[in-house]
Design a protein around this motif. Sequence first.
Motif, PDB file in Angstrom:
ATOM      1  N   GLY A 225       0.649  -1.193  -0.012  1.00  0.00           N
ATOM      2  CA  GLY A 225       0.085   0.108   0.003  1.00  0.00           C
ATOM      3  C   GLY A 225       0.763   1.251   0.172  1.00  0.00           C
ATOM      4  N   SER A 226       0.175   2.314  -0.408  1.00  0.00           N
ATOM      5  CA  SER A 226       0.985   3.925  -0.330  1.00  0.00           C
ATOM      6  C   SER A 226       0.150   4.457   0.568  1.00  0.00           C
ATOM      7  N   HIS A 227       0.767   5.464   1.106  1.00  0.00           N
ATOM      8  CA  HIS A 227       0.089   6.209   2.185  1.00  0.00           C
ATOM      9  C   HIS A 227       0.058   7.796   1.775  1.00  0.00           C
ATOM     10  N   ASP A 228      -0.829   8.439   1.989  1.00  0.00           N
ATOM     11  CA  ASP A 228      -1.142   9.839   1.647  1.00  0.00           C
ATOM     12  C   ASP A 228      -1.024  10.283   0.123  1.00  0.00           C
ATOM     13  N   ASP A 229      -1.481   9.538  -0.657  1.00  0.00           N
ATOM     14  CA  ASP A 229      -1.279   9.974  -2.174  1.00  0.00           C
ATOM     15  C   ASP A 229      -1.990  11.211  -2.361  1.00  0.00           C
ATOM     16  N   SER A 230      -1.303  12.216  -3.266  1.00  0.00           N
ATOM     17  CA  SER A 230      -1.924  13.423  -3.087  1.00  0.00           C
ATOM     18  C   SER A 230      -2.055  13.903  -4.484  1.00  0.00           C
ATOM     19  N   THR A 231      -1.719  13.226  -5.549  1.00  0.00           N
ATOM     20  CA  THR A 231      -2.035  13.477  -6.924  1.00  0.00           C
ATOM     21  C   THR A 231      -2.304  12.280  -7.674  1.00  0.00           C
ATOM     22  N   SER A 232      -3.069  12.389  -8.950  1.00  0.00           N
ATOM     23  CA  SER A 232      -3.172  11.229  -9.737  1.00  0.00           C
ATOM     24  C   SER A 232      -1.984  10.731 -10.093  1.00  0.00           C
ATOM     25  N   GLN A 233      -1.008  11.284 -10.477  1.00  0.00           N
ATOM     26  CA  GLN A 233       0.292  10.897 -10.808  1.00  0.00           C
ATOM     27  C   GLN A 233       0.879   9.897  -9.647  1.00  0.00           C
ATOM     28  N   ASP A 234       0.977  10.548  -8.490  1.00  0.00           N
ATOM     29  CA  ASP A 234       1.241   9.532  -7.517  1.00  0.00           C
ATOM     30  C   ASP A 234       0.615   8.208  -7.438  1.00  0.00           C
ATOM     31  N   ARG A 235      -0.641   8.135  -7.713  1.00  0.00           N
ATOM     32  CA  ARG A 235      -1.245   6.702  -7.593  1.00  0.00           C
ATOM     33  C   ARG A 235      -0.974   5.994  -8.898  1.00  0.00           C
ATOM     34  N   THR A 236      -0.645   6.729 -10.139  1.00  0.00           N
ATOM     35  CA  THR A 236      -0.326   5.786 -11.172  1.00  0.00           C
ATOM     36  C   THR A 236       1.186   5.171 -11.153  1.00  0.00           C
ATOM     37  N   VAL A 237       1.900   5.937 -10.584  1.00  0.00           N
ATOM     38  CA  VAL A 237       3.303   5.533 -10.071  1.00  0.00           C
ATOM     39  C   VAL A 237       3.500   4.307  -9.234  1.00  0.00           C
ATOM     40  N   TRP A 238       2.550   4.307  -8.107  1.00  0.00           N
ATOM     41  CA  TRP A 238       2.449   3.320  -7.378  1.00  0.00           C
ATOM     42  C   TRP A 238       1.846   2.125  -7.716  1.00  0.00           C
ATOM     43  N   ARG A 239       0.836   2.431  -8.529  1.00  0.00           N
ATOM     44  CA  ARG A 239       0.097   1.259  -9.356  1.00  0.00           C
ATOM     45  C   ARG A 239       1.105   0.461 -10.278  1.00  0.00           C
ATOM     46  N   ASP A 240       1.902   1.252 -11.120  1.00  0.00           N
ATOM     47  CA  ASP A 240       2.727   0.591 -11.875  1.00  0.00           C
ATOM     48  C   ASP A 240       3.627  -0.338 -11.133  1.00  0.00           C
ATOM     49  N   ARG A 241       4.008  -0.073  -9.901  1.00  0.00           N
ATOM     50  CA  ARG A 241       4.784  -0.810  -9.123  1.00  0.00           C
ATOM     51  C   ARG A 241       4.347  -1.966  -8.455  1.00  0.00           C
ATOM     52  N   GLY A 242       2.723  -2.038  -8.685  1.00  0.00           N
ATOM     53  CA  GLY A 242       2.321  -3.335  -8.106  1.00  0.00           C
ATOM     54  C   GLY A 242       1.461  -2.765  -6.723  1.00  0.00           C
ATOM     55  N   VAL A 243       1.481  -1.567  -6.365  1.00  0.00           N
ATOM     56  CA  VAL A 243       1.024  -1.123  -5.094  1.00  0.00           C
ATOM     57  C   VAL A 243      -0.330  -0.802  -5.250  1.00  0.00           C
ATOM     58  N   MET A 244      -1.245  -1.676  -5.022  1.00  0.00           N
ATOM     59  CA  MET A 244      -2.895  -1.582  -5.215  1.00  0.00           C
ATOM     60  C   MET A 244      -3.731  -1.039  -4.230  1.00  0.00           C
ATOM     61  N   ILE A 245      -3.225  -0.584  -3.180  1.00  0.00           N
ATOM     62  CA  ILE A 245      -3.964   0.034  -1.728  1.00  0.00           C
ATOM     63  C   ILE A 245      -3.530   1.364  -1.684  1.00  0.00           C
ATOM     64  N   SER A 246      -4.398   2.167  -1.572  1.00  0.00           N
ATOM     65  CA  SER A 246      -4.198   3.679  -1.305  1.00  0.00           C
ATOM     66  C   SER A 246      -4.817   4.077   0.131  1.00  0.00           C
ATOM     67  N   GLU A 247      -3.657   4.181   0.835  1.00  0.00           N
ATOM     68  CA  GLU A 247      -4.172   4.610   2.151  1.00  0.00           C
ATOM     69  C   GLU A 247      -4.372   5.966   2.552  1.00  0.00           C
ATOM     70  N   PHE A 248      -5.622   6.264   2.906  1.00  0.00           N
ATOM     71  CA  PHE A 248      -5.708   7.861   3.305  1.00  0.00           C
ATOM     72  C   PHE A 248      -5.138   8.819   2.346  1.00  0.00           C
ATOM     73  N   PRO A 249      -5.816   8.716   1.106  1.00  0.00           N
ATOM     74  CA  PRO A 249      -5.544   9.831   0.027  1.00  0.00           C
ATOM     75  C   PRO A 249      -5.765  11.171   0.653  1.00  0.00           C
ATOM     76  N   GLU A 250      -4.668  11.883   0.119  1.00  0.00           N
ATOM     77  CA  GLU A 250      -5.088  13.360   0.647  1.00  0.00           C
ATOM     78  C   GLU A 250      -5.928  14.449  -0.091  1.00  0.00           C
ATOM     79  N   THR A 251      -6.328  13.932  -1.196  1.00  0.00           N
ATOM     80  CA  THR A 251      -7.169  14.950  -2.216  1.00  0.00           C
ATOM     81  C   THR A 251      -8.151  13.982  -2.982  1.00  0.00           C
TER      82      THR A 251
END
Length: 383
Positions: A225-251
């Motif tokens: 999982g990733s923590h405190d995603d703030s942009t759509s690009q953040d989430r895209t980068v994490w997903r490309d790494r296989g990180v499929m859980i977004s904990e507490f997105p900030e925006t």
Amino acid sequence: MSSLELTLTGADVLMPENGLTSGELSIADGLVQSGRAGRQIDLSGYFVLPGIIDLHGDGFERHIAPRRGAMKQMAEGILSVEAELAANGITTAVLAQFHSWEGGVRGPEFAGQVFEAIAAVRDDVVTDLIPQLRFETHMLDDYEGLPELIESWQVPYVVLNDHLPHDRLAEGRKPPRLTGQALKAGRNPETHFDMLLSMHARSTEVPAALDGLCVKLTERGIRLGSHDDSTSQDRTVWRDRGVMISEFPETLEAAEAARAGGDHIILGSPNVVRGGSHKGNASALDLITMGLCDALASDYHYPSPRRAALMLVKSGLLDLTNAWALVSSGPAEVLGLKDRGVLQPGKRADLVILDAATQRVAATLSGGRVSYMSGDVATRFLS
């Protein structure tokens, strides 16, 4: 270990197909049964709901280290944590332990002690305890050997954080609370500041290091999982790494990107209870209204999942079935726990009994075993 064999009658039971309805619920061998089992317990005046699955909580820190250096018997602290979890209707708990430059109770050495303590008591407690590692991504010197450490600690879930105050460090300014933070970590404040500056200066090395780390962890079957995603690009980068859980997105932007990509979204139940983020981030209530939430977690306050779900019902935002799913079946799906989260025959007998009048926790059962029971409900089980 033996579990209860009972048929609960007279209560309103939250069933996945029919919602909260008057009926019976039978348990035996640690599972919900399709027919009557054992003796009958009259639970008129109570609600029976699926046990709460807490996806992420660090409220245990106060138990294992109430004061710096005060807790020497780590396992005793974990037993105290379990008592609080059970008293709040939590039947499965993810204990989120930092591996951080912050040091002290969040330092690497302390993390190892916590995970060893969880492993030591896990078979002796009723609540299902799941360790989670929260790794600070700029600790580049700690990458080597980390996958093997995680495996030895029996950690199935890793969340990747970056809590460095980059804006201030980029300007060469000391972050707030630096002195207190340094002293808690046992460091000279200037040494601590130099360490932060050094980690910030190596930021360009982090993405490639993370790419390799995520590959190794994914190969070991570790949930990421990733923590405190703030942009759509953040989430895209994490997903490309296989990180499929977004904990507490900030925006809202980050949450929408997670939903569009099919990622799981975890929000903090204290955010719901407070009516907003204590840091000024996106409101959990707004995100839930827009369907941008799969599960609520305790974050730092174990009573909040129950309170948040019931507040969503009281406000009219969700009915009880959908609100309670955010703390039961939703978290189960995020964690891949197919054996729990709903009260269906064949599923684990994980349940919380609430007083219908006060909606307080009267009893908690995990795997058909009592982890908490208090007040008048106890006389019904014991008579």
